[in-house]
Design a protein around this motif. Structure first.
Motif, PDB file in Angstrom:
ATOM      1  N   TYR A 161       0.835  -1.207   0.000  1.00  0.00           N
ATOM      2  CA  TYR A 161       0.000   0.000   0.000  1.00  0.00           C
ATOM      3  C   TYR A 161       0.866   1.253   0.000  1.00  0.00           C
ATOM      4  N   LEU A 162       1.956   1.227   0.747  1.00  0.00           N
ATOM      5  CA  LEU A 162       2.866   2.382   0.794  1.00  0.00           C
ATOM      6  C   LEU A 162       3.490   2.628  -0.578  1.00  0.00           C
ATOM      7  N   GLU A 163       3.800   1.559  -1.293  1.00  0.00           N
ATOM      8  CA  GLU A 163       4.360   1.698  -2.637  1.00  0.00           C
ATOM      9  C   GLU A 163       3.312   2.279  -3.588  1.00  0.00           C
ATOM     10  N   LEU A 168       0.791   6.848  -6.607  1.00  0.00           N
ATOM     11  CA  LEU A 168      -0.383   7.710  -6.736  1.00  0.00           C
ATOM     12  C   LEU A 168       0.001   9.179  -6.628  1.00  0.00           C
ATOM     13  N   LYS A 169       0.885   9.471  -5.703  1.00  0.00           N
ATOM     14  CA  LYS A 169       1.362  10.844  -5.542  1.00  0.00           C
ATOM     15  C   LYS A 169       2.110  11.308  -6.788  1.00  0.00           C
ATOM     16  N   ALA A 170       2.983  10.442  -7.314  1.00  0.00           N
ATOM     17  CA  ALA A 170       3.746  10.789  -8.514  1.00  0.00           C
ATOM     18  C   ALA A 170       2.844  10.948  -9.731  1.00  0.00           C
ATOM     19  N   TRP A 175      -5.494   6.995 -10.784  1.00  0.00           N
ATOM     20  CA  TRP A 175      -5.452   5.560 -10.511  1.00  0.00           C
ATOM     21  C   TRP A 175      -5.194   4.742 -11.774  1.00  0.00           C
ATOM     22  N   GLU A 176      -5.690   5.223 -12.929  1.00  0.00           N
ATOM     23  CA  GLU A 176      -5.411   4.516 -14.186  1.00  0.00           C
ATOM     24  C   GLU A 176      -3.908   4.488 -14.462  1.00  0.00           C
ATOM     25  N   ALA A 177      -3.236   5.610 -14.187  1.00  0.00           N
ATOM     26  CA  ALA A 177      -1.789   5.681 -14.394  1.00  0.00           C
ATOM     27  C   ALA A 177      -1.052   4.771 -13.415  1.00  0.00           C
ATOM     28  N   VAL A 178      -1.541   4.701 -12.180  1.00  0.00           N
ATOM     29  CA  VAL A 178      -0.933   3.824 -11.174  1.00  0.00           C
ATOM     30  C   VAL A 178      -1.048   2.367 -11.611  1.00  0.00           C
TER      31      VAL A 178
END
Length: 423
Positions: A161-163, A168-170, A175-178
């Motif tokens: 989750y931390l990863e 998500l921040k970057a 979310w699609e990009a993640v």
């Protein structure tokens, strides 16, 4: 003797509570052992205890020897000014606070539960073993093991989750990009995971969305950013990809200076990065709004349908650009989809629920329990010891157990280790 064992002794009161005296013969009665602190500062916060008839509230510090207080320079640290009891295995020095007031000391070596000490010595014997408890783990009840494995799986998801949060921040909360970056990393498998992730990070996801309807553009983008289109290859499809990539590079000002080099060595041809990049391109060519579909999935069969793709036609007779091969349709296998479920889909679904602030109870175990256990050396060894792994949940939990507990000798934080110590 390890200091964390003394933490265990204090935390679970594995001492004769009827005859506790400080080194100055003062009677000690424990009201509360306090809150175990795993960060910097005293080992237990907010303890309450009587020393003779005086009730004290404050912190407890634990060491192997009293002199460790000075070895760690606690006398200079104001965070230790509120220590009300110094618990040690061996008392070898009087200890004073920063203001020179004496700290009461409780010595444990002659007042410990003998059975707990025997179990501890057995668990941490110097005999060379794969894991400390390998001779006794079969005696631990299945109920304890199954509950602990579930907890370990959640721990593994919490780490992932931390990863996801970093991605998500970057990606500015896209979310699609993640999902794309996580899929790219796992399409690269272990050997090329970093390289594939660096390719995904080398361009804005909006570029992919703009060119998604055109397969040639997607493949050109992936192969070009991976630096696979720089050679002089006499191949019609290769030339088309080169021209398309040059156009995309100029149109979107693409750069790839930070992309990690790809590895082909010791890979099965079906896992060559050329094949996996083409499959990833086909997937995104066929599936728009992939995240919104995946986040709702409840069964592996639904995912087998979504990932039912093969590399493009060119790769049916190639594994690399410069050499033709026997015809073979490069289909994504169900076993590969299982890996994507384990390493991408489950962490993503868990992270999405947690990020939204929904209760963890809303997270479904269904997908991971529909997948058979992974096969690797760690899982095989646990199977030999009696911890039989049946599902991917079990195998993921066993990986967490080995890497985060057994390898680090954290038996005192392990439910299995605690059970053996209390037996």
């Amino acid at each position: 003797m390890r200091e964390n064992f003394l933490h265990y002794i204090w935390k679970y009161k594995k001492i004769d509570l009827r005859r506790l005296f400080t080194t100055n013969k003062e009677l000690v009665r424990i009201v509360s052992v306090g809150e175990h602190n795993h960060n910097s500062g005293p080992d237990f916060f907010n303890a309450q205890l009587y020393i003779d008839e005086q009730l004290w509230a404050g912190n407890v510090e634990i060491h192997l020897k009293s002199s460790d207080w000075y070895l760690h320079h606690h006398e200079q640290d104001k965070n230790y000014d509120n220590v009300i009891l110094h618990v040690v295995w061996q008392h070898d020095s009087e200890v004073f606070r920063k203001d020179n007031t004496s700290i009461p000391t409780l010595e444990l070596q002659n007042n410990i539960n003998k059975k707990a000490l025997q179990n501890y010595q057995k668990l941490f014997s110097k005999q060379q073993k794969w894991i400390n408890c390998e001779n006794d783990i079969k005696g631990v009840h299945d109920f304890i093991i199954n509950n602990w494995l579930e907890r370990l799986y959640f721990e593994r998801l919490e780490r992932k989750y931390l990863e996801v949060e970093d991605l998500l921040k970057a990606s500015k909360n896209n979310w699609e990009a993640v999902l794309f970056k996580m899929l790219a990393k796992n399409f690269g498998l272990k050997v090329n995971s970093d390289a594939f992730l660096s390719i995904a990070n080398s361009f804005d996801f909006k570029i992919l969305q703009k060119i998604q309807p055109k397969l040639l553009s997607l493949e050109a983008l992936f192969f070009g950013q991976a630096e696979l289109l720089q050679a002089n290859v006499e191949d019609a499809y290769y030339k088309k990809l080169q021209r398309e990539y040059l156009y995309l590079k100029q149109k979107f000002s693409l750069t790839n200076s930070s992309v990690v080099p790809l590895q082909f060595f010791r890979l099965r041809p079906t896992n060559f990065p050329t094949i996996r990049l083409s499959q990833l391109a086909i997937l995104y060519h066929q599936q728009s709004n992939l995240f919104s579909k995946i986040i709702k999935v409840k069964t592996v069969d639904e995912l087998y349908v979504i990932f039912n793709v093969a590399a493009s036609a060119y790769w049916e007779t190639h594994y690399t650009f410069n050499k033709a091969s026997k015809y073979s349709k490069k289909q994504i296998t169900k076993s590969f989809v299982d890996l994507l479920i384990i390493n991408t889909i489950m962490p993503l679904q868990f992270s999405y629920i947690k990020h939204q602030g929904k209760p963890i109870e809303d997270f479904s175990w269904a997908l991971i329990q529909q997948i058979a256990s992974e096969k690797n050396n760690i899982v095989a060894k646990y199977n030999q010891l009696g911890l039989v792994s049946k599902t991917a949940l079990n195998s993921q939990a066993l990986l967490q157990l080995k890497t985060e507990y057994c390898n680090k000798n954290k038996c005192l934080q392990c439910a299995i280790g605690n059970t053996l110590l209390n037996s």
